[in-house]
Design an enzyme around this catalytic site. Structure first.
Site, short mmCIF file in Angstrom:
data_model
loop_
_atom_site.label_atom_id
_atom_site.label_comp_id
_atom_site.label_asym_id
_atom_site.label_seq_id
_atom_site.Cartn_x
_atom_site.Cartn_y
_atom_site.Cartn_z
N SER A 63 0.80 -1.23 0.00
CA SER A 63 0.00 0.00 0.00
C SER A 63 0.83 1.28 0.00
O SER A 63 0.32 2.35 -0.29
CB SER A 63 -0.97 0.02 1.18
OG SER A 63 -0.27 0.19 2.39
N LYS A 99 1.12 4.57 6.81
CA LYS A 99 0.40 5.38 5.81
C LYS A 99 0.94 6.81 5.83
O LYS A 99 1.66 7.21 6.75
CB LYS A 99 -1.10 5.42 6.09
CG LYS A 99 -1.78 4.05 6.22
CD LYS A 99 -1.90 3.33 4.91
CE LYS A 99 -2.59 1.98 5.12
NZ LYS A 99 -2.50 1.13 3.97
#
Length: 194
Positions: A63, A99
């Site tokens: 991701s 993230k």
């Protein structure tokens, strides 16, 4: 008397040699225990630093590509100040996720159908994003980030499950482990992150 053995007294040189051997042995043992103690202290300090100040972890998943790749080992720095653009590691459902911070408390985040992200009406310049895509998004947009929370997204928007999903939502300050600031392994990728 029969069976008595004659014992000779050691010479001065033999006594001196024996005393030197005992001194050397004591010195060796002191040096060895000091070295072992120093190594144990150093190992304990490294463990405390890596847990409390500079947590180290392995990247799993894709991701955050192209910025971070699967199986890279990264180091975080605990920091009270997290801002837009920082990459953070945080706890979510007993897992650690990594993230990028897109919005902080009070920011209004909007994502177009083409994946273009705007914060407070200004389009973000995101050269790090692998692909502009709306991705998995089940929140109502535009979205205002609640107080004490952070809106995060992965750099590979097509595969990342992040704040766009109500399953993850915005990240609370107390769940943040730290800002990712360095890749440690593999050595070919090692270096500071911008």
């Amino acid at each position: 008397m029969k069976g008595d053995k004659n014992y000779e007294l050691p010479t001065a040189e033999q006594l001196k040699n024996e005393m030197d051997r005992l001194r050397y042995k004591r010195s060796y043992i002191r040096t060895l225990t000091g070295t072992i103690g120093a190594l144990i202290s150093a190992a304990a300090a490294i463990v405390l630093l890596s847990v409390l100040v500079f947590p180290v972890m392995r990247v799993t998943g894709n991701s955050m590509q192209p910025t971070l790749k699967e199986d890279q080992v990264i180091m975080c720095r605990r920091s009270a100040h997290v801002k837009q653009g920082d990459i953070i590691a945080f706890y979510h459902n007993k897992k650690i996720l990594v993230k990028r911070v897109i919005g902080v408390s009070g920011d209004t985040v909007d994502i177009g159908t083409d994946g273009r992200v705007t914060v407070n009406g200004s389009a973000l310049n995101e050269p790090y994003a692998a692909l502009s895509a709306e991705g998995e998004c089940d929140i109502t947009l535009p979205f205002t980030v609640p107080s004490g929370r952070y809106f995060v997204m992965g750099d590979d928007r097509a595969v990342s499950v992040d704040s766009r999903s109500s399953a993850v939502g915005c990240i609370a300050e107390e769940n943040i482990i730290g800002k990712v600031n360095m890749i440690i392994l593999p050595f070919s990728d090692a270096g500071k992150l911008n």
